[in-house]
Design an enzyme around this catalytic site. Structure first.
Site, PDB file in Angstrom:
ATOM      1  N   SER A  59      37.641  20.120  47.823  1.00  0.00           N
ATOM      2  CA  SER A  59      38.299  19.111  48.644  1.00  0.00           C
ATOM      3  C   SER A  59      39.007  19.780  49.831  1.00  0.00           C
ATOM      4  CB  SER A  59      39.261  18.283  47.784  1.00  0.00           C
ATOM      5  OG  SER A  59      39.667  17.107  48.449  1.00  0.00           O
ATOM      6  N   ASP A  66      33.970  13.752  47.002  1.00  0.00           N
ATOM      7  CA  ASP A  66      35.012  14.776  46.872  1.00  0.00           C
ATOM      8  C   ASP A  66      34.844  15.667  45.637  1.00  0.00           C
ATOM      9  OD1 ASP A  66      37.821  15.774  46.072  1.00  0.00           O
ATOM     10  OD2 ASP A  66      38.154  14.960  48.065  1.00  0.00           O
TER      11      ASP A  66
END
Length: 274
Positions: free
Chosen positions: A41, A164
């Site tokens: 991320s 993500d």
């Protein structure tokens, strides 16, 4: 005897990832350099800069996070967000600012051209599994790892789509271990420093459930560390007051500079043994 392999593992956490910039500044001043960089991320975004230039990453990231950089990725009026959602049907913001920062400040176009080996992870939608990127174009891999569901668009790479990396590996120390690291510096955003409490309001239920999901794998991997591995979980300098509902404010960039400075001071003291 061979020198232990050192890895930096950078976790996810949206705009709270500014803490990692302060940690990187402290690590650079202590002349601690990685042999491997692992990110997920926002940690993939920050980690790409480290892998490109371990000594200068903190300065580059400070530039990238300020002004119209990463700290502004979630900017925009309510009307612009609604407009983006209506057009896309899936998300509120664009990844263009992240892509622009990487393109402007990192000279390498491909992961294998970075100065230090770099691994980042994203969640494969079609296969419902983790996908690790260790070669190939840098920008799509980092954007895939950063693609927060509902906030940023899923990223297409080939014939597959990605969300993500925090969905599958929030703080992926296990990856560093499998690559042979024996000294690991964990750069995290402060959430694991804040104990969870039972939710008291309906809107807190989802937050607590998400935090359990994102923390449990890290806790398990920490509990199963081999005896010959040293892990340093670097401090953000937070007191816990920034936890709770404030974590829902994903667009609040007002604390970026303060978070960088606070994490720098706390990590410098930790590395000095204070």
């Amino acid at each position: 005897m061979e020198h232990p392999k050192t890895a930096f593992v950078l976790g996810g956490g949206g705009l709270l990832g500014a803490h990692e910039v302060g940690m990187l500044r402290a690590l650079a001043e202590a002349e601690i350099r990685p042999d491997l960089v692992v990110g997920t991320s926002v940690g993939a975004f920050n980690g790409a800069f480290v892998a490109a230039d371990p000594a200068g990453a903190a300065d580059l990231l400070t530039t990238a996070w300020q002004g119209d950089g990463a700290g502004s990725v979630f900017s925009g009026s309510f009307i612009s967000r609604v407009s983006t959602l209506i057009r896309s049907g899936t998300h509120l913001h664009s990844t263009s600012l992240l892509a622009t920062a990487i393109d402007a400040l990192i000279p390498a176009d491909r992961i294998e051209d970075l100065a230090v080996p770099f691994h980042c992870v994203a969640a494969n939608i079609e296969r419902a599994e983790a996908r690790w990127f260790t070669r190939g174009p840098l920008i799509p891999a980092v954007l895939a790892s950063c693609a927060v569901p509902g906030i940023l668009p899923p990223v297409r790479i080939g014939d597959e789509h990605f969300y993500d990396g925090g969905l599958v590996h929030s703080i992926p120390i296990g990856r560093a271990l499998r690559e042979g690291a024996r000294t690991i510096y964990v750069l995290q955003v402060g959430r694991i420093e804040t104990p969870l409490t039972k939710p008291a309001r309906p809107w807190q239920v989802g937050l607590v459930a998400f935090e359990i999901a994102r923390r449990h794998r890290f806790a398990e991997e920490m509990a199963e560390l081999p005896d010959d591995v040293t892990v340093h979980v670097l401090p953000t300098g937070t007191t816990g007051a920034g936890g709770g509902l404030s974590q829902l404010r994903y667009r609040d960039a007002s604390r970026v500079e303060a978070n960088i400075e606070r994490a720098y001071r706390a990590t410098s003291a930790y590395l000095a043994g204070d």
